[in-house]
Design a protein around this motif. Structure first.
Motif, mmCIF file in Angstrom:
data_model
loop_
_atom_site.group_PDB
_atom_site.id
_atom_site.type_symbol
_atom_site.label_atom_id
_atom_site.label_comp_id
_atom_site.label_asym_id
_atom_site.label_seq_id
_atom_site.Cartn_x
_atom_site.Cartn_y
_atom_site.Cartn_z
ATOM 1 N N GLY A 1 0.799 -1.226 0.000
ATOM 2 C CA GLY A 1 0.000 0.000 0.000
ATOM 3 C C GLY A 1 0.829 1.271 0.000
ATOM 4 O O GLY A 1 0.429 2.272 -0.606
ATOM 5 N N ASN A 2 1.968 1.241 0.652
ATOM 6 C CA ASN A 2 2.817 2.435 0.695
ATOM 7 C C ASN A 2 3.350 2.785 -0.695
ATOM 8 O O ASN A 2 3.397 3.952 -1.072
ATOM 9 C CB ASN A 2 3.985 2.216 1.661
ATOM 10 C CG ASN A 2 3.520 2.201 3.096
ATOM 11 O OD1 ASN A 2 2.623 2.941 3.471
ATOM 12 N ND2 ASN A 2 4.105 1.332 3.903
ATOM 13 N N LEU A 3 3.744 1.751 -1.431
ATOM 14 C CA LEU A 3 4.240 1.985 -2.794
ATOM 15 C C LEU A 3 3.107 2.478 -3.689
ATOM 16 O O LEU A 3 3.284 3.392 -4.495
ATOM 17 C CB LEU A 3 4.866 0.708 -3.368
ATOM 18 C CG LEU A 3 5.402 0.823 -4.793
ATOM 19 C CD1 LEU A 3 6.591 1.770 -4.868
ATOM 20 C CD2 LEU A 3 5.819 -0.530 -5.346
ATOM 21 N N ILE A 4 1.927 1.863 -3.519
ATOM 22 C CA ILE A 4 0.771 2.254 -4.335
ATOM 23 C C ILE A 4 0.438 3.728 -4.087
ATOM 24 O O ILE A 4 0.183 4.484 -5.026
ATOM 25 C CB ILE A 4 -0.444 1.350 -4.009
ATOM 26 C CG1 ILE A 4 -0.127 -0.116 -4.325
ATOM 27 C CG2 ILE A 4 -1.702 1.816 -4.754
ATOM 28 C CD1 ILE A 4 0.214 -0.424 -5.757
ATOM 29 N N ALA A 5 0.456 4.127 -2.805
ATOM 30 C CA ALA A 5 0.150 5.522 -2.462
ATOM 31 C C ALA A 5 1.142 6.465 -3.137
ATOM 32 O O ALA A 5 0.765 7.523 -3.650
ATOM 33 C CB ALA A 5 0.190 5.703 -0.958
ATOM 34 N N PHE A 6 2.399 6.060 -3.161
ATOM 35 C CA PHE A 6 3.441 6.884 -3.789
ATOM 36 C C PHE A 6 3.194 6.997 -5.298
ATOM 37 O O PHE A 6 3.300 8.079 -5.876
ATOM 38 C CB PHE A 6 4.819 6.273 -3.519
ATOM 39 C CG PHE A 6 5.945 7.160 -3.929
ATOM 40 C CD1 PHE A 6 6.391 8.161 -3.084
ATOM 41 C CD2 PHE A 6 6.553 7.013 -5.162
ATOM 42 C CE1 PHE A 6 7.431 9.001 -3.463
ATOM 43 C CE2 PHE A 6 7.593 7.844 -5.545
ATOM 44 C CZ PHE A 6 8.032 8.835 -4.695
ATOM 45 N N ARG A 44 -3.421 0.933 1.324
ATOM 46 C CA ARG A 44 -2.898 0.042 2.376
ATOM 47 C C ARG A 44 -3.899 -1.052 2.716
ATOM 48 O O ARG A 44 -3.515 -2.173 3.070
ATOM 49 C CB ARG A 44 -2.554 0.853 3.633
ATOM 50 C CG ARG A 44 -1.247 1.625 3.504
ATOM 51 C CD ARG A 44 -1.149 2.707 4.536
ATOM 52 N NE ARG A 44 -0.818 2.201 5.842
ATOM 53 C CZ ARG A 44 0.389 2.291 6.408
ATOM 54 N NH1 ARG A 44 1.366 2.862 5.753
ATOM 55 N NH2 ARG A 44 0.609 1.833 7.607
ATOM 56 N N TRP A 45 -5.187 -0.700 2.588
ATOM 57 C CA TRP A 45 -6.221 -1.695 2.882
ATOM 58 C C TRP A 45 -6.229 -2.800 1.814
ATOM 59 O O TRP A 45 -6.340 -3.987 2.127
ATOM 60 C CB TRP A 45 -7.590 -0.993 2.959
ATOM 61 C CG TRP A 45 -8.738 -1.927 3.171
ATOM 62 C CD1 TRP A 45 -8.954 -2.746 4.252
ATOM 63 C CD2 TRP A 45 -9.832 -2.147 2.278
ATOM 64 N NE1 TRP A 45 -10.109 -3.454 4.080
ATOM 65 C CE2 TRP A 45 -10.672 -3.105 2.879
ATOM 66 C CE3 TRP A 45 -10.189 -1.607 1.035
ATOM 67 C CZ2 TRP A 45 -11.848 -3.550 2.275
ATOM 68 C CZ3 TRP A 45 -11.363 -2.053 0.442
ATOM 69 C CH2 TRP A 45 -12.169 -3.010 1.057
ATOM 70 N N THR A 55 0.586 -3.393 4.142
ATOM 71 C CA THR A 55 1.681 -2.433 4.367
ATOM 72 C C THR A 55 3.035 -3.104 4.086
ATOM 73 O O THR A 55 3.101 -4.302 3.826
ATOM 74 C CB THR A 55 1.668 -1.902 5.808
ATOM 75 O OG1 THR A 55 1.809 -3.018 6.675
ATOM 76 C CG2 THR A 55 0.411 -1.146 6.106
ATOM 77 N N GLY A 56 4.069 -2.327 4.184
ATOM 78 C CA GLY A 56 5.414 -2.854 3.951
ATOM 79 C C GLY A 56 6.389 -1.716 3.714
ATOM 80 O O GLY A 56 5.983 -0.544 3.673
ATOM 81 N N PRO A 90 11.723 2.043 5.807
ATOM 82 C CA PRO A 90 10.964 1.077 6.603
ATOM 83 C C PRO A 90 9.512 1.509 6.817
ATOM 84 O O PRO A 90 9.234 2.704 6.891
ATOM 85 C CB PRO A 90 11.719 1.034 7.939
ATOM 86 C CG PRO A 90 12.854 1.957 7.837
ATOM 87 C CD PRO A 90 12.801 2.685 6.540
ATOM 88 N N ASP A 91 8.646 0.527 6.905
ATOM 89 C CA ASP A 91 7.205 0.757 7.033
ATOM 90 C C ASP A 91 6.879 1.733 8.168
ATOM 91 O O ASP A 91 6.040 2.626 8.019
ATOM 92 C CB ASP A 91 6.528 -0.612 7.269
ATOM 93 C CG ASP A 91 5.019 -0.505 7.350
ATOM 94 O OD1 ASP A 91 4.474 0.453 6.775
ATOM 95 O OD2 ASP A 91 4.394 -1.370 7.976
ATOM 96 N N ALA A 92 7.568 1.563 9.312
ATOM 97 C CA ALA A 92 7.271 2.387 10.483
ATOM 98 C C ALA A 92 7.681 3.849 10.297
ATOM 99 O O ALA A 92 7.300 4.707 11.080
ATOM 100 C CB ALA A 92 7.992 1.801 11.695
ATOM 101 N N ASP A 93 8.414 4.114 9.249
ATOM 102 C CA ASP A 93 8.979 5.451 9.049
ATOM 103 C C ASP A 93 8.301 6.173 7.880
ATOM 104 O O ASP A 93 8.888 7.072 7.288
ATOM 105 C CB ASP A 93 10.494 5.270 8.770
ATOM 106 C CG ASP A 93 11.261 6.575 8.849
ATOM 107 O OD1 ASP A 93 10.848 7.449 9.615
ATOM 108 O OD2 ASP A 93 12.275 6.705 8.136
#
Lengths: 230, 280
Positions: free
Chosen positions: B65-70, B142-143, B147-148, B162-165
């Motif tokens: 999801g993080n990559l998709i959002a980007f 992300r849904w 995540t990742g 990193p995912d948390a960052d």
């Protein structure tokens, strides 16, 4: 005359025994590697590669003879494409290569036998594998893998408690990054106004250090396990 | 009175069918991107990592999801200015074209307050648009994809975060993206103050964006002194939050330049609208 013949025979035998057969040296290494039917281990990956910025990652690796390899990681883990399970599988297939002794070389305090291994089939990606072998412990201390697609890859091996299986506690891969190119359409920063100075002495080598721990050897990993998605 | 008029202006924006085109277009575009990535996202990844993958293997959940959002943010931020200008471009000129400007100015409100209320209403609309895009890109992304770690390709190479960052980076990136789109909104209102028809300021806004973007992308030394001051140069500053380390000074520079542009456009709009002849 009889005494002279005995002396000649002893000298010749000593010479022959000292100049070890590379096949025998490699065989000992292979036999050690073949003791490991499968293994899993925790691995801490530290990558220092030009053009790639990544934090250290903890992952778990799995291997099963002859060539099954799997990495499980919560984050993104970067590993060299060659030199992990594939080198072991290449060396365990004794009919797939021929080898020649290239002398000896000291690595630290270890006197190693330098052996060049040439694949016999043209279909393989490998061109040449050069191994520095500790003939006393029968383990690889250093390897240089030259392949058609990846250029040359150097691997330094370090051993602690799993030396009896020939499994390293640390591997340091030195990779050639000259081939790395960024796709311009994606990488070009449309809004970048400041031109960056081009550094001609830019580092061309990248290093990936893998530190292994918690080896679980010969626990009977199933083939099916390697087909499952993470 | 300013507050009341701002609410009125916002209600006017909501009453226009074209205001929903932006929301609908965003929803459709993000849905298409999500579908495409779900169907063939690995192709996109291999395009990014192709030259590295000869030597290295990338393991882990890369298409997340993080990559998709980007990807969504990168693809849509180029087109959203059109959606913003479509609504904000005729806020003043539309009144003149429909003949409602005189009636508006009979209210006990200064011309400056009229411009400011329209600016605030436009800023609110732009904010809703960015918020909606953020929701679709980050939360729906992300849904759907989980995540990742985020893998980003920039001009220096690959950056793996990193995912948390990541979430704070998106928060600030959307703030800077909003500031950039707000500049489009104020520019279009500024042009709207000069025009008496609806379409002119919208087209002019887009023409300016295209012109500045082309100047910014031309690798010609003549433009090197102009480029840092073009607002289009700083519209992609949101990307800088995905560098490691974050180039804070460059981001602050972009924020200041965008704020200065906003003040300039608002000031120019107020100046022009106060001088505008509404009697003829």
């Amino acid at each position: 005359m009889k005494l002279r013949s005995i002396f000649f025979f002893i000298t010749l035998s000593a010479f022959v025994l000292n100049a070890q057969d590379p096949n025998l040296v490699l065989k000992e290494v292979r036999l050690k590697l073949e003791k490991v039917a499968d293994y899993s281990a925790q691995v801490h990956i530290h990558a220092n590669i030009p053009m790639i910025k990544i934090d250290d990652v903890n992952a778990k690796v799995y291997y099963k003879q002859p060539n099954l390899f799997k990495v499980e990681s919560k984050g993104i883990a970067i590993l060299p494409k060659q030199g992990m399970g594939d080198l072991t599988s290449f060396l365990t297939n004794e009919k797939g290569y021929t080898c020649a002794l290239n002398g000896t070389k000291m690595i630290g305090s270890v006197k190693t036998q330098v052996i060049s291994v040439l694949p016999l089939t043209e279909s393989t990606d490998l061109i040449l594998v050069k191994l520095w072998i500790d003939p006393i412990k029968d383990v690889i201390m250093k390897a240089q893998v030259t392949s058609k697609t990846n250029g040359t890859l150097d691997i330094d091996y370090f051993y602690t408690d799993q030396v009896k299986y020939g499994l390293p506690s640390k591997l340091v891969f030195t990779i050639d990054v000259k081939k790395f190119k960024l796709p311009k359409s994606v990488a070009a920063d449309l809004h970048q106004t400041k031109k960056k100075p081009t550094n001609t002495k830019e580092a061309q080598d990248g290093k990936i250090t893998l530190e292994f721990s918690n080896y679980q050897v010969n626990k009977g990993l199933s083939t099916q396990f390697f087909k499952q998605k993470q | 009175m300013l507050r009341k008029n701002t609410i009125n202006e916002f209600v006017k924006i909501l009453a226009k069918p074209r205001s929903y085109i932006g929301i609908a277009a965003l929803t459709l575009l993000v849905s298409i991107i999500l579908f495409a990535m779900k169907a063939d996202g690995k192709m996109y990844i291999s395009f990014v990592t192709a030259s590295f993958e000869q030597t290295l293997s990338f393991n882990g959940h890369i298409l997340n999801g993080n990559l998709i959002a980007f990807i969504v943010l990168q693809m849509l931020i180029v087109h959203i200015p059109l959606l913003v200008a479509l609504v904000t471009g005729d806020l003043l000129s539309g009144e003149a074209a429909m003949g409602t400007l005189r009636m508006l100015l009979t209210k006990p409100i200064t011309r400056t307050q009229v411009v400011l209320s329209k600016m605030i209403a436009a800023a609110t609309y732009t904010f809703i648009l960015v918020l909606w895009m953020g929701f679709l890109a980050v939360f729906v992304g992300r849904w759907v994809f989980g995540t990742g770690d985020l893998i980003v390709l920039n001009s220096d190479g690959l950056v793996i975060l990193p995912d948390a960052d990541i979430l704070w980076r998106y928060g600030l990136a959307f703030f800077v993206a909003y500031l950039a789109l707000l500049t489009i909104a104020t520019l279009s209102i500024c042009l709207s103050a000069f025009a008496d028809n609806s379409i002119g300021p919208i087209v002019s806004t887009m023409a300016i964006i295209i012109l500045f973007t082309i100047i910014g992308s031309l690798d010609v030394s003549v433009f090197d002194h102009i480029k840092p001051y073009l607002f289009t140069t700083h519209m992609a500053s949101w990307r800088s939050f995905f560098n490691d380390p974050v180039p804070w000074s460059a981001i602050w520079e972009s924020i200041w330049i965008l704020i200065v542009h906003n003040i300039l456009f608002i000031g120019l709009a107020i100046f022009q609208f106060n001088r505008k002849d509404i009697t003829s």
